[in-house]
Design a protein around this motif. Structure first.
Motif, PDB file in Angstrom:
ATOM      1  N   ILE A  25       0.881  -1.161   0.000  1.00 60.12           N
ATOM      2  CA  ILE A  25       0.000   0.000   0.000  1.00 60.12           C
ATOM      3  C   ILE A  25       0.919   1.211   0.000  1.00 60.12           C
ATOM      4  CG2 ILE A  25      -1.800   1.222   1.298  1.00 60.12           C
ATOM      5  CD1 ILE A  25      -2.611  -1.611   2.368  1.00 60.12           C
ATOM      6  N   HIS A  28      -2.521   5.767   0.759  1.00 62.59           N
ATOM      7  CA  HIS A  28      -3.981   5.762   0.692  1.00 62.59           C
ATOM      8  C   HIS A  28      -4.508   6.958   1.469  1.00 62.59           C
ATOM      9  CE1 HIS A  28      -5.483   4.152   4.630  1.00 62.59           C
ATOM     10  NE2 HIS A  28      -4.239   3.763   4.715  1.00 62.59           N
ATOM     11  N   ALA A 306      -8.064   1.780  -1.342  1.00 64.71           N
ATOM     12  CA  ALA A 306      -7.085   0.700  -1.418  1.00 64.71           C
ATOM     13  C   ALA A 306      -7.743  -0.554  -1.991  1.00 64.71           C
ATOM     14  CB  ALA A 306      -6.508   0.427  -0.034  1.00 64.71           C
TER      15      ALA A 306
END
Ligand code: KG4
Ligand code: ZN
Length: 348
Positions: A25, A28, A306
């Motif tokens: 990730i 985000h 996400a």
């Protein structure tokens, strides 16, 4: 590693994320619009659409900055293309189309429900298909067998309200404000779940479908009677929802054996999956059935980008991209073959 820009705008969260195909990730960002909708006690579609227009472009730039990337570094642009409040969905999808066209990158039109359905695989690399999914959000309450990306068989749905809708309406009745789910959960912690007798609609019925409208009406009557403490109503309501979810899942589990390879994992996704009482009851159910249990972290349960970026990454890996003239869809069932459940007001 492919990098996907994900954009979410189907309800009242504007969100942008950069997701790697290796599950990283990279960034985000989420901008809620609670203040804009609070005076109305719920989401006003037109206000939401206008807010997305203002918020999304700088939010996407902020996410790129967080990740230290530019649009050139992105391999594809994924956006929610439905189902949801159509004005907001159009804003996010048109933004994605413009970015994809300007940067010469492929577009991926993501079903918001597929975003929820695949989000547990972003959180848990060991989660393999097939799995049994309880998808519980503000607009949906479904049990699905997930056999792969784009391969969903709906085993059950709600014949009236969604579970999240019941939480939100209960919050409104108890004057807890908006958004309701987390407020009901917090109040329920201090109440007695056996204090208020509430119905468990469809408990024990032959079909695995859900119904929450009668429960909501019973909450209204209990509140209007003036003879119960709000915390007892909240706790009793939450316990009724838990009982309904578990009973219906038991029903679906008893019927899913004839569907080929039995799913070995129970998975929960969607905003209501953030509820602690529901998570622990589901985990106990999975243990009783000797199944694994996967629930995404709380922030990944409620709407976010996400999960849209991750669904985009899963689709991109399979070569599933979309033309720039693809339309936004207010309704978009994950399993188009599923028969309509009996009753009115059935959600996609
Ligand atoms: O998935 P989501 O963020 O948006 C939709 O796609 O609908 O789900 C929002 C729903 C709302 O109804 C909200 O009240 C509910 O999820 N929710 C909860 C909790 N957190 C969010 N319901 C019960 N307990 C919670 N902790
Ligand atoms: Zn959602």
């Amino acid at each position: 590693m492919a990098i996907i820009l994900g954009i979410e705008s189907s309800c009242d969260e504007s969100a942008a994320a950069l997701i790697g195909s290796d599950r990283s990730i990279l960034a985000h960002r989420l901008a809620g619009q609670e203040d804009a909708h609070r005076p109305y006690g719920g989401v006003v579609p037109e206000i939401a659409a206008r807010a997305h227009v203002q918020i999304l472009t700088p939010l996407i730039q902020a996410a790129l900055d967080d990740a230290g990337l530019t649009l050139d570094d992105v391999d594809a642009v994924a956006a929610t293309a439905g189902p949801g409040l159509i004005g907001g969905v159009m804003v996010g999808l048109v933004t994605a189309k413009a970015l994809a066209m300007a940067a010469g990158k492929p577009l991926i039109a993501v079903n918001h429900l597929e975003g929820h359905a695949l989000s547990p695989r972003l959180a848990d690399a060991s989660l393999e298909f097939p799995y049994l999914l309880l998808l519980v959000s503000g607009g949906h309450c479904q049990i699905l067998r997930v056999d792969g990306v784009g391969q969903y068989r709906r085993l059950a749905t709600t014949i009236d309200d969604a579970a999240g809708e019941a939480f939100d309406k209960t919050a409104k009745i108890l004057r807890l404000g908006y958004p309701g789910g987390p407020k009901v959960e917090a109040l329920a912690k201090t109440g007695d779940a056996r204090a208020v007798p509430l119905p468990r609609p469809l408990l024990g019925s032959a079909e695995p479908h859900f119904s929450f409208a009668g429960l909501k009406s019973a909450v209204l009557r209990a509140a209007q009677s003036g003879s119960h403490r709000p915390e007892d109503i909240a706790a009793s309501f939450q316990a009724a929802v838990v009982d309904c979810l578990i009973d219906r899942l038991e029903k679906a589990l008893s019927g899913s054996a004839d569907e080929g390879e039995s799913p070995r994992t129970l998975v929960v996704a969607g905003g209501v999956a953030a509820n602690g009482a529901i998570r622990s009851a589901l985990e106990a159910l999975a243990n009783r059935h000797d199944m694994g249990f996967v629930a995404p972290p709380l922030w990944l349960c409620t709407d976010n980008a996400a999960m849209i970026g991750w669904a985009g990454a899963e689709r991109f890996a399979l070569g599933l991209t979309d033309p720039l003239d693809i339309a936004a869809r207010p309704r978009w069932p994950l399993d188009p073959q599923a028969e309509a459940a009996r009753g009115a007001g059935v959600k996609a």
